[in-house]
Design a protein around this motif. Structure first.
Motif, PDB file in Angstrom:
ATOM      1  N   HIS A  71      26.079  40.417 -49.769  1.00 28.32           N
ATOM      2  CA  HIS A  71      25.713  39.294 -48.896  1.00 28.32           C
ATOM      3  C   HIS A  71      26.202  37.978 -49.502  1.00 28.32           C
ATOM      4  CE1 HIS A  71      23.030  36.692 -46.463  1.00 28.32           C
ATOM      5  NE2 HIS A  71      22.790  36.069 -47.607  1.00 28.32           N
ATOM      6  N   HIS A  72      25.904  37.783 -50.798  1.00 28.17           N
ATOM      7  CA  HIS A  72      26.300  36.534 -51.463  1.00 28.17           C
ATOM      8  C   HIS A  72      27.812  36.445 -51.617  1.00 28.17           C
ATOM      9  CE1 HIS A  72      22.288  35.202 -52.188  1.00 28.17           C
ATOM     10  NE2 HIS A  72      21.960  36.306 -52.828  1.00 28.17           N
ATOM     11  N   ARG A  99      29.428  35.559 -48.342  1.00 26.97           N
ATOM     12  CA  ARG A  99      29.157  34.168 -47.995  1.00 26.97           C
ATOM     13  C   ARG A  99      30.099  33.228 -48.750  1.00 26.97           C
ATOM     14  NH1 ARG A  99      24.751  30.897 -48.890  1.00 26.97           N
ATOM     15  NH2 ARG A  99      24.449  31.844 -50.914  1.00 26.97           N
ATOM     16  N   ALA A 118      33.790  33.698 -47.649  1.00 25.29           N
ATOM     17  CA  ALA A 118      34.054  33.066 -46.355  1.00 25.29           C
ATOM     18  C   ALA A 118      34.169  31.557 -46.520  1.00 25.29           C
ATOM     19  CB  ALA A 118      32.935  33.412 -45.375  1.00 25.29           C
ATOM     20  N   ASN A 119      33.260  30.992 -47.333  1.00 22.78           N
ATOM     21  CA  ASN A 119      33.276  29.548 -47.574  1.00 22.78           C
ATOM     22  C   ASN A 119      34.576  29.114 -48.268  1.00 22.78           C
ATOM     23  OD1 ASN A 119      32.385  27.325 -49.870  1.00 22.78           O
ATOM     24  ND2 ASN A 119      31.554  26.883 -47.847  1.00 22.78           N
ATOM     25  N   LEU A 137      29.622  25.759 -51.184  1.00 19.43           N
ATOM     26  CA  LEU A 137      28.284  26.333 -51.371  1.00 19.43           C
ATOM     27  C   LEU A 137      27.847  26.154 -52.812  1.00 19.43           C
ATOM     28  CD1 LEU A 137      28.527  29.784 -49.599  1.00 19.43           C
ATOM     29  CD2 LEU A 137      27.220  27.824 -48.853  1.00 19.43           C
ATOM     30  N   TRP A 144      26.500  27.797 -56.072  1.00 16.40           N
ATOM     31  CA  TRP A 144      26.493  29.164 -56.612  1.00 16.40           C
ATOM     32  C   TRP A 144      25.395  29.353 -57.637  1.00 16.40           C
ATOM     33  CZ3 TRP A 144      32.347  30.158 -57.994  1.00 16.40           C
ATOM     34  CH2 TRP A 144      33.108  30.050 -56.814  1.00 16.40           C
ATOM     35  N   GLU A 155      18.256  31.100 -50.766  1.00 16.82           N
ATOM     36  CA  GLU A 155      19.003  31.373 -49.540  1.00 16.82           C
ATOM     37  C   GLU A 155      18.691  32.781 -49.052  1.00 16.82           C
ATOM     38  OE1 GLU A 155      22.091  32.640 -46.814  1.00 16.82           O
ATOM     39  OE2 GLU A 155      21.597  33.575 -48.727  1.00 16.82           O
ATOM     40  N   TRP A 196      16.928  33.846 -45.618  1.00 14.88           N
ATOM     41  CA  TRP A 196      17.749  34.648 -44.703  1.00 14.88           C
ATOM     42  C   TRP A 196      17.040  35.941 -44.314  1.00 14.88           C
ATOM     43  CZ3 TRP A 196      20.146  39.505 -45.092  1.00 14.88           C
ATOM     44  CH2 TRP A 196      21.091  39.784 -44.090  1.00 14.88           C
ATOM     45  N   ASP A 248      21.437  32.001 -39.245  1.00 13.90           N
ATOM     46  CA  ASP A 248      22.232  33.231 -39.243  1.00 13.90           C
ATOM     47  C   ASP A 248      21.425  34.445 -39.700  1.00 13.90           C
ATOM     48  OD1 ASP A 248      21.996  32.413 -41.845  1.00 13.90           O
ATOM     49  OD2 ASP A 248      24.064  32.859 -42.406  1.00 13.90           O
ATOM     50  N   SER A 249      20.104  34.336 -39.727  1.00 14.62           N
ATOM     51  CA  SER A 249      19.272  35.483 -40.122  1.00 14.62           C
ATOM     52  C   SER A 249      19.449  36.619 -39.113  1.00 14.62           C
ATOM     53  CB  SER A 249      17.796  35.091 -40.144  1.00 14.62           C
ATOM     54  OG  SER A 249      17.538  34.243 -41.236  1.00 14.62           O
ATOM     55  N   SER A 252      20.509  38.662 -56.590  1.00 14.80           N
ATOM     56  CA  SER A 252      21.021  37.306 -56.384  1.00 14.80           C
ATOM     57  C   SER A 252      21.451  36.689 -57.706  1.00 14.80           C
ATOM     58  CB  SER A 252      19.950  36.433 -55.734  1.00 14.80           C
ATOM     59  OG  SER A 252      19.579  36.977 -54.483  1.00 14.80           O
TER      60      SER A 252
END
Ligand code: ZN
Length: 449
Positions: free
Chosen positions: A55-56, A59, A62-63, A82, A84, A92, A96, A103-104, A129
């Motif tokens: 997930h992280h 994210r 994509a960023n 973002l 980190w 986050e 989420w 975006d959940s 995480s």
């Protein structure tokens, strides 16, 4: 088994209820015998960890991609970068999964949030995480040249079957409180949410340390290796009793440790006395030969077949066997060294790998020396042993321990060192160990002139 761990980030040492200063990082590892139900939960937790890590990473990726496109188009990215940090990752993901973000995930009935979030201990997500943030920090530091060692790429996505199933549970209890991670009896370890899990192997040492307030556990990491779940309890322990650290009955002078060709390690003192020679190279080489057989057998199987699954699990078992054999043998050597010596001289491993013949000193042997060096580094601190590494240009094998003459060539098959100047005839590994024992930075300065 008691091994070392990375030291926890803490400024002042912990002091237990019994007044013990807990400053020695330790890890205890045990094999587990979970119930079928617990096995299922472990597998789901390991899956949840992969999920959170991915997930992280997705994210962040994509960023980064968006910003790269914007930079290419307009010169200046509009999308903010973002954070980190570990804390922002934890926050986050919590928001989420609980359905608090735009975006959940959303179910068909309109329920927001990750539907299976309550089945998994929250710690699993939090530590995932933290791990994702750390992996990204390593990559970014490596890119900026702030990190030593081999360069680190962008963290890989944790694909099922590609990464070792693993997750971590923290012991959130403070000193003196009832511990969330504790032994409920000699054969059961209590873990948060999971409950009591059966532990294999002797637990007396760790239980006694806990009872005496000489150990505090920070976290329990569960890992599946070769079809078996293992737990690693990481924490801090009190220093050894002064009697155990006493150097009274140990060898008073410096001891040289050479990686032998037929033995794992040869130890000698400055007087030229052979103190110990540890066997085990053959055992390691045999294990490696069986590993190679299993690799070849796997290569012959058809992808997707039953035979391939079988061959794969055999290969995994043999990998594990090699690693365990090595660790066991090397623990014997390192423990002997730190309890029988006061100061050790080891060869520089970078140069050792270059000088010695690959066919004689196999990769297994190299790995054993790396492991020995690692174990000595942490055990030496426990026992107050001084460790020095000989200069990488020091020719421990080619130098005569009798007269100091340095041979220009020494064939790798030569088992006995014969000196042309003083007629000394000595075992090659013993000669090298003696030279290492006598090594001092000053000696090298004089011998090079
Ligand atoms: Zn000589």
């Amino acid at each position: 088994m008691e091994t070392s761990a990375t030291p926890p980030r803490r400024t002042s040492p912990l002091v237990s209820r019994t007044g013990e200063v807990l400053s020695r990082p330790v890890t205890f590892q045990f094999a587990l015998d979970p119930t079928a139900e617990q096995r299922g939960l472990f597998a789901r937790c390991a899956g949840a960890r992969r999920f959170a890590v991915n997930h992280h990473l997705a994210r962040v990726k994509a960023n980064l991609d968006t910003r790269a496109i914007e930079r290419a188009e307009t010169g200046e990215p509009v999308t903010p970068s973002l954070s980190w940090s570990k804390f922002s990752f934890i926050n986050e993901f919590n928001a989420w999964k609980n359905g608090k973000l735009d975006d959940s995930p959303e179910a068909d009935d309109g329920a927001r949030g990750l539907s299976w979030r309550h089945e998994i201990p929250g710690d699993v997500f939090e530590s995932a995480s933290v791990d994702a943030a750390q992996a990204l920090a390593n990559w970014s530091d490596s890119k900026k040249g702030k990190r030593r060692g081999a360069s680190v790429g962008f963290p890989r996505f944790a694909a099922k079957g590609k990464v070792v199933p693993s997750f971590r549970l923290r012991n959130r209890s403070g000193l003196g409180e009832t511990q969330a991670v504790r032994f409920s009896d000699a054969t059961h370890l209590r873990l948060p949410v999971v409950g009591a899990v059966k532990v294999l192997g002797p637990t007396r040492q760790v239980r006694r340390m806990l009872e005496a307030g000489r150990l505090h556990i920070y976290s329990a990491t569960l890992t599946e290796r070769g079809g078996r779940w293992l737990v690693s309890l990481t924490g801090v322990a009190a220093q050894f009793h002064p009697a155990r650290r006493s150097t009274r009955d140990r060898h008073p002078a410096g001891v040289g440790v050479d990686r032998g060709i037929t033995s794992l390690a040869v130890c000698a003192d400055t007087e030229g006395t052979l103190l110990a020679a540890f066997e085990g190279v053959r055992e390691l080489r045999n294990a490696e030969a069986r590993l190679t057989c299993a690799q070849k057998a796997l290569a012959r199987t058809t992808p997707g077949s039953k035979g391939r699954t079988k061959a794969k699990s055999r290969l995994n078992r043999r990998h594990r066997k090699v690693a365990l054999t090595r660790r066991h043998l090397v623990h014997q050597v390192s423990s002997w060294l730190v309890t029988h010596c006061t100061s050790l001289v080891l060869e520089d491993l970078n140069v050792a790998g270059m000088v010695k013949n690959r066919s004689l000193a196999t990769s297994v042997h190299d790995a054993a020396m790396g492991e020995l060096s690692r174990q000595i580094a942490y055990k030496a601190k426990w026992y107050g042993v001084e460790v020095t590494y000989a200069d990488r240009f020091f020719a421990s094998s080619k130098t005569c321990s009798g007269c100091g003459e340095v041979k220009s060539v020494l064939s790798l098959g030569t088992r006995i060192y014969v000196c042309a100047s003083c007629d000394l005839s000595i075992d090659r590994d013993l000669n090298a160990a003696i030279n290492l024992a006598r090594w001092t930075p000053v000696l090298r300065a004089t011998s090079s002139t």
